[in-house]
Design a protein around this motif. Structure first.
Motif, mmCIF file in Angstrom:
data_model
loop_
_atom_site.group_PDB
_atom_site.id
_atom_site.type_symbol
_atom_site.label_atom_id
_atom_site.label_comp_id
_atom_site.label_asym_id
_atom_site.label_seq_id
_atom_site.Cartn_x
_atom_site.Cartn_y
_atom_site.Cartn_z
ATOM 1 N N ILE A 18 -2.765 -3.476 -5.812
ATOM 2 C CA ILE A 18 -1.843 -2.029 -5.630
ATOM 3 C C ILE A 18 -0.453 -2.033 -6.465
ATOM 4 O O ILE A 18 0.269 -2.784 -6.395
ATOM 5 C CB ILE A 18 -1.322 -2.011 -4.200
ATOM 6 C CG1 ILE A 18 -2.406 -1.980 -3.205
ATOM 7 C CG2 ILE A 18 -0.757 -0.727 -3.961
ATOM 8 C CD1 ILE A 18 -3.824 -0.840 -3.269
ATOM 9 N N PHE A 19 -0.545 -0.944 -7.546
ATOM 10 C CA PHE A 19 0.632 -1.099 -8.194
ATOM 11 C C PHE A 19 1.937 -0.281 -7.676
ATOM 12 O O PHE A 19 1.786 0.645 -7.090
ATOM 13 C CB PHE A 19 0.195 -0.231 -9.665
ATOM 14 C CG PHE A 19 -0.840 -0.839 -10.360
ATOM 15 C CD1 PHE A 19 -1.178 -2.188 -10.470
ATOM 16 C CD2 PHE A 19 -2.267 -0.326 -10.762
ATOM 17 C CE1 PHE A 19 -2.318 -2.743 -11.141
ATOM 18 C CE2 PHE A 19 -3.206 -0.639 -11.225
ATOM 19 C CZ PHE A 19 -3.052 -1.958 -11.587
ATOM 20 N N HIS A 20 2.918 -1.137 -8.092
ATOM 21 C CA HIS A 20 4.081 -0.697 -7.542
ATOM 22 C C HIS A 20 4.567 0.759 -7.588
ATOM 23 O O HIS A 20 5.142 1.328 -6.910
ATOM 24 C CB HIS A 20 5.518 -1.494 -7.862
ATOM 25 C CG HIS A 20 5.689 -1.430 -9.415
ATOM 26 N ND1 HIS A 20 6.744 -0.669 -9.793
ATOM 27 C CD2 HIS A 20 5.048 -2.089 -10.515
ATOM 28 C CE1 HIS A 20 6.702 -0.838 -11.239
ATOM 29 N NE2 HIS A 20 5.953 -1.620 -11.569
ATOM 30 N N TYR A 21 4.202 1.334 -9.040
ATOM 31 C CA TYR A 21 4.751 2.728 -9.137
ATOM 32 C C TYR A 21 3.810 3.476 -8.496
ATOM 33 O O TYR A 21 4.235 4.962 -8.255
ATOM 34 C CB TYR A 21 4.278 2.952 -10.677
ATOM 35 C CG TYR A 21 3.140 2.439 -11.477
ATOM 36 C CD1 TYR A 21 1.749 3.014 -11.376
ATOM 37 C CD2 TYR A 21 3.529 1.310 -12.006
ATOM 38 C CE1 TYR A 21 0.761 2.418 -11.935
ATOM 39 C CE2 TYR A 21 2.208 0.652 -12.927
ATOM 40 C CZ TYR A 21 0.954 1.348 -12.489
ATOM 41 O OH TYR A 21 -0.233 0.810 -13.383
ATOM 42 N N ASP A 22 2.659 3.317 -7.966
ATOM 43 C CA ASP A 22 1.904 4.245 -7.028
ATOM 44 C C ASP A 22 2.918 4.376 -5.596
ATOM 45 O O ASP A 22 2.879 5.561 -5.032
ATOM 46 C CB ASP A 22 0.407 3.513 -6.685
ATOM 47 C CG ASP A 22 -0.339 3.755 -7.732
ATOM 48 O OD1 ASP A 22 -0.092 4.349 -8.637
ATOM 49 O OD2 ASP A 22 -1.472 3.213 -7.610
ATOM 50 N N ILE A 23 3.162 3.294 -5.266
ATOM 51 C CA ILE A 23 3.818 3.139 -3.902
ATOM 52 C C ILE A 23 5.184 4.189 -4.160
ATOM 53 O O ILE A 23 5.506 4.814 -3.296
ATOM 54 C CB ILE A 23 4.229 1.820 -3.322
ATOM 55 C CG1 ILE A 23 2.947 1.110 -3.091
ATOM 56 C CG2 ILE A 23 5.201 1.827 -2.292
ATOM 57 C CD1 ILE A 23 3.061 -0.385 -2.933
ATOM 58 N N ALA B 241 0.817 -1.145 -0.009
ATOM 59 C CA ALA B 241 -0.051 -0.059 -0.058
ATOM 60 C C ALA B 241 0.961 1.223 -0.105
ATOM 61 O O ALA B 241 2.147 1.119 0.345
ATOM 62 C CB ALA B 241 -0.867 -0.038 1.230
ATOM 63 N N PRO B 242 0.198 2.401 -0.326
ATOM 64 C CA PRO B 242 -1.153 2.569 -0.625
ATOM 65 C C PRO B 242 -1.316 2.621 -2.256
ATOM 66 O O PRO B 242 -0.204 2.686 -2.897
ATOM 67 C CB PRO B 242 -1.410 4.005 -0.039
ATOM 68 C CG PRO B 242 -0.196 4.810 -0.271
ATOM 69 C CD PRO B 242 1.019 3.668 -0.183
#
Length: 296
Positions: free
Chosen positions: A234-239, A151-152
């Motif tokens: 949850i996509f890694h590029y968001d994190i 997350a997130p």
């Protein structure tokens, strides 16, 4: 244990150190390396579970810390509240915070270990309370760091509906019915929140802003992000966007580990040794940072 409607579990360390299991191939840090000395208080680790989590799963994570002599508190927020009744999250956040004073742990160092957006929602309310006028009631609390697992993630209706379907345990036609029902409910909720915001209702649509809340969280204690490129929820590029922002813009002490093979909240199961090592090393560093600050 239960505190009114708060169903949680608290574990205190054994009088003597717990021996590592023979198959616990975790790290090179021994109990002698840990930083509980003399009159120092045991760290309190508050673990906040993901949607659909069960306590028997969350207990596997608390054991990481219990074997280092820590007190652990486990709590799993009801997923229906996160999805459909977010106005109830703040009262739950207060109850979780109140557990510290209920057990006279105000002088103990506190760390959070949270999972997925479900855990982030409750955690964001907790930190908001601590950094608002309400925080005066918790001014003695000694928060030292946060571990964030999987997350997130940004606001994506389809991803949220998929996560709800998976945690519901439904499959086939029933699963698709749950999926589309959640999509409709979330879209309606967004429309409703938008209408409320137009007429000036405070905090309208707050349930959709978990990502922004974590990104702009007012806390400045160290954070450890554990995530994977294989996560389909949850996509890694968001994190990674949050890690970069909080580190470079807000100057928050950040660390992270990104795996390539583990799905959502499955990093401990598939990367056990490195996961445990990272959590315990982060705990050790937070305690050393605390000691250095006291001696400065």
């Amino acid at each position: 244990m239960e505190d009114d409607d708060l169903d949680y579990d608290i574990t205190f360390p054994s009088p003597s150190p717990v021996q590592e299991e023979e198959n616990d191939e975790d790290d090179d840090i021994t109990l002698d390396d840990f930083v509980i000395e003399g009159d120092r208080k045991e760290p309190v680790i508050i673990l906040i579970g993901w949607a659909g989590c069960e306590d028997r799963y969350l207990a596997k994570y608390s054991q990481i810390y219990e074997k280092r002599g820590c007190i652990t508190i486990r709590y799993i927020p009801p997923k229906d509240i996160a999805y459909f009744q977010p106005h109830l999250v703040r009262p739950l956040a207060r109850k979780v915070l109140d557990l510290i004073s209920d057990y006279n742990l105000e002088e103990n160092p506190i760390l959070f270990h949270i999972f997925s957006n479900n855990g982030c929602l409750l955690y964001s309310e907790i930190t908001d309370i601590l950094h608002s006028s309400e925080g005066q009631s918790y001014s003695k609390y000694q928060v030292k760091g946060t571990v964030i697992d999987s997350a997130p993630g940004k606001r994506r209706v389809l991803q949220a509906a998929k996560a709800y379907m998976i945690t519901s345990g439904r499959s086939g036609i029933t699963g698709y019915f749950v999926f589309f029902s959640v999509v409709v409910a979330l879209l309606f909720g967004r429309l409703y929140s938008f209408v409320l915001s137009l007429i000036g209702k405070k905090n309208a649509g707050k349930q959709h802003h978990v990502y922004e809340a974590i990104k702009d969280d007012k806390s400045r204690w160290p954070q450890l992000f554990l995530y994977s490129k294989a996560d389909q929820i949850i996509f890694h590029y968001d994190i990674e966007e949050i890690i970069e922002y909080r580190q470079k813009v807000l100057n928050v002490p950040m660390s992270s580990v990104c795996w390539n093979n583990s799905d959502h909240v499955s990093h401990l199961r598939l990367n056990r040794e490195s996961y445990i090592t990272q959590c315990r090393y982060f705990l050790e560093q937070c305690m050393k940072r605390d000691t250095a600050a006291e001696n400065a």
